[in-house]
Design an enzyme around this catalytic site. Structure first.
Site, mmCIF file in Angstrom:
data_model
loop_
_atom_site.group_PDB
_atom_site.id
_atom_site.type_symbol
_atom_site.label_atom_id
_atom_site.label_comp_id
_atom_site.label_asym_id
_atom_site.label_seq_id
_atom_site.Cartn_x
_atom_site.Cartn_y
_atom_site.Cartn_z
ATOM 1 N N GLY B 32 0.797 -1.223 0.000
ATOM 2 C CA GLY B 32 0.000 0.000 0.000
ATOM 3 C C GLY B 32 0.828 1.270 0.000
ATOM 4 O O GLY B 32 0.280 2.343 -0.203
ATOM 5 N N CYS B 241 -27.549 -9.405 -16.470
ATOM 6 C CA CYS B 241 -26.979 -8.995 -17.753
ATOM 7 C C CYS B 241 -27.960 -9.313 -18.882
ATOM 8 O O CYS B 241 -28.527 -10.404 -18.947
ATOM 9 C CB CYS B 241 -25.660 -9.739 -17.987
ATOM 10 N N CYS B 244 -26.162 -12.278 -21.136
ATOM 11 C CA CYS B 244 -25.817 -13.610 -20.637
ATOM 12 C C CYS B 244 -26.538 -13.940 -19.345
ATOM 13 O O CYS B 244 -26.284 -14.973 -18.743
ATOM 14 C CB CYS B 244 -24.310 -13.743 -20.453
ATOM 15 N N CYS B 266 -22.802 -7.150 -18.950
ATOM 16 C CA CYS B 266 -21.562 -7.370 -18.211
ATOM 17 C C CYS B 266 -20.506 -6.376 -18.677
ATOM 18 O O CYS B 266 -20.309 -6.189 -19.879
ATOM 19 C CB CYS B 266 -21.006 -8.761 -18.500
ATOM 20 N N CYS B 272 -18.727 -12.471 -20.133
ATOM 21 C CA CYS B 272 -20.023 -12.504 -20.794
ATOM 22 C C CYS B 272 -19.994 -13.483 -21.976
ATOM 23 O O CYS B 272 -20.892 -14.305 -22.144
ATOM 24 C CB CYS B 272 -20.370 -11.094 -21.270
#
Lengths: 258, 293
Positions: B32, B241, B244, B266, B272
């Site tokens: 970080g 979606c 899909c 998606c 997808c």
């Protein structure tokens, strides 16, 4: 009065090259006591205040502060992390210009809440309730809580700055010309508010001002500075009513009478 | 071989790659923490992923398989160009398949398919400093990181709740890494934040213009900041979606016509497509698929 002072300052000096900022200043500050530092501009008042609040490091001398555990700590030997922690918990600093002490782009509530969040408060509801409480204590309407300080008048900004500093229950507050730039009626209300808060909370404060009336109203004790040196100190009423040093006599006699 | 002989392997010279690898290693050692590095000029403008490209160029080897996504999609300009760039300058295999990639360079998404140990996710980061919009001074923000003074980060979240009644930050949602540094996860939607937590993949972040590299090693704690009474939560979608029928994935809104028609699909195109190959069909799939076929 407790037996020990809150802050012990000994032979504090600050030089800017060969110029004197403040020279050989010593005093003790007791819990709950308000000390005014007066003098004309350039007399070293603000340098002294900045040294005491560790915003500046002095050239020589020491200052020790009695921490909440009762131990005295030498301020200039603390690590930066410790000093900054002290600054945002046990101390407050009220700037002459509120824009220096506030975050102008976040709301009043967040300004008050910042110190709480900085010490680990993570409950929004509680932070907000505390902010509301403090805004009312400094006479700011509750419905202004989500306004940015940019939308506040000078007097309101100054009161907000005071609330922001006092929210963590500090024991010592530094004030640099807290009423500077405000008109007299706003000044009077602010002084009244400050006096109330200082008494209610038992705060110790060091107030730098060139305004002897402010010193008279707020402080119990005062130091008069000239050219970086303390020329006279004593109880405020005594210094103002019976000035001994020639400079203090000049200062007191220079007050405009209305 | 002859057409790539004009470039050093993966475009950057060896000294530069060495310098960037050192920054990456330091970043991994201090999860970080933003490590400054001497960012180079790349043959693309700042903001197009110069940081990510430099990180990828420094870690890629001849055996790697590279996938590049832009907002989850493998087929947008940025993704196609960067993939073509590495194909040209490193002659590496490229793919759009998340599972078979060894390095995935990403702009603003983490793939839906779970990442595995050994994979490296390289983020393109525009502004690495999570405190920047609250505190403009770099000297001050670095001090705040050093002293772990992160109260200001919560001021931002407080402002959100005060203004909108909830934490309205939806992307670049600040996280705390391994209990120490507060980090900007680049502008990924906060939907992806939980995927960073204890991910088995190595996550590297490169900010070219800002000249910072940071990292999240595998299996590192990544916790999104929040309030006790306003806990962190990810976006939810009230419909699956349109192509899909996937649920619990991040969806993009696609405008279909000038009459307000739109659909949610998606954002991860690879995910997808895979689902459609497996036979999943959303409510708009047949009409949408016919012209393409």
């Amino acid at each position: 009065m407790t037996e020990e002072p809150l802050l012990r300052v000994s032979a504090l000096s600050k030089f800017y090259g060969s110029r004197v900022g403040c020279d050989n200043v010593s005093f003790d500050l007791w819990p709950g006591e308000v000390l005014a530092v007066v003098g004309e501009s350039g007399s070293g008042k603000t340098t002294l205040l900045n040294c005491l609040s560790t915003r500046l490091l002095p050239s020589s001398g020491t200052a020790s502060y009695r921490m909440r555990d009762g131990q005295f700590r030498e301020l200039y030997r603390m690590s930066e992390a410790e000093r900054r922690f002290l600054m945002r918990t046990d101390w407050g600093f009220v700037h002459q210009n509120p824009a220096d002490g506030l975050r102008m782009t976040v709301s009043a509530g967040a300004n008050v809440g910042e110190r709480l969040m900085a010490v680990g408060d993570r409950h929004y509801g509680k932070i907000r309730a505390t902010a509301v409480d403090w805004l009312s204590r400094v006479e700011i309407e509750q419905d202004r809580i989500d306004d940015e300080p940019r939308a506040f008048s000078g007097g309101m900004r100054q009161r907000l700055q005071i609330a922001r500093n006092l929210v963590t229950g500090p024991r010592l507050v530094f004030m640099d010309e807290p009423t500077g730039g405000l008109d007299v009626s706003v000044q009077a209300r602010l002084l009244d508010l400050l006096r109330g808060l200082v008494t209610d909370l038992g705060l110790a404060a060091i107030v730098v001002t060139h305004d002897l009336a402010v010193a008279r109203l707020l402080s119990q004790r005062m130091m008069v500075m000239k050219d970086g040196r303390v020329v006279e100190s004593g109880l405020t009423d005594r210094v103002l009513d019976d000035p001994r040093a020639p400079y203090t006599q000049l200062l007191v006699s220079s007050i405009l009478q209305v | 071989m002859t057409d790539i002989a004009t470039y050093n392997f993966a475009y950057l010279d060896e000294q530069t790659k060495r310098m960037i690898r050192r920054a990456i290693l330091k970043g991994i050692a201090i999860p970080g923490y933003q490590v400054p590095f001497a960012s180079r000029e790349m043959p693309m403008p700042y903001g197009w992923g110069t940081g990510g490209v430099q990180v990828t160029a420094s870690i890629i080897g001849p055996d790697d398989v590279l996938k590049v996504i832009d907002q989850g999609a493998d087929d947008t300009t940025n993704a196609v160009s960067i993939r073509a760039f590495f194909k040209k300058v490193a002659n590496v295999a490229v793919t759009t398949d998340t599972a078979s990639a060894t390095i995935i360079q990403t702009r603003h998404r983490i793939p839906e398919h779970p990442l595995t140990a050994g994979q490296v996710l390289v983020y393109q980061v525009p502004i690495p400093e999570p405190l920047r919009f609250l505190e403009p001074r770099e000297t001050e923000t670095r001090k705040m990181h050093a002293l772990e003074e992160y109260g200001l980060m919560h001021v931002k979240l407080y402002e959100d709740i005060a203004k909108h009644g909830r934490i309205a930050t939806t992307y670049a949602y600040p996280v705390k890494v391994e209990g120490r540094y507060v980090m900007d996860p680049s502008p990924t939607p906060k939907f992806d934040n939980p995927k960073m937590h204890r991910s088995p993949a190595l996550q590297l972040f490169g900010a070219g213009r800002e000249k910072r590299i940071y990292a999240v090693p595998p299996f590192t704690d990544v916790v999104s900041l929040d309030f006790e009474d306003h806990p962190f939560e990810v976006q939810t979608f009230d419909q699956p979606c349109a192509l899909c029928a996937a649920e619990n994935v991040y969806l993009d809104e696609v405008i279909l016509d000038d009459h307000g028609g739109h659909m949610f699909v998606c954002s991860d195109t690879d995910h997808c497509e895979k689902r459609r190959e497996e036979g999943h069909r959303g409510h708009l799939a047949p009409e949408m698929m016919e012209p393409a076929q």
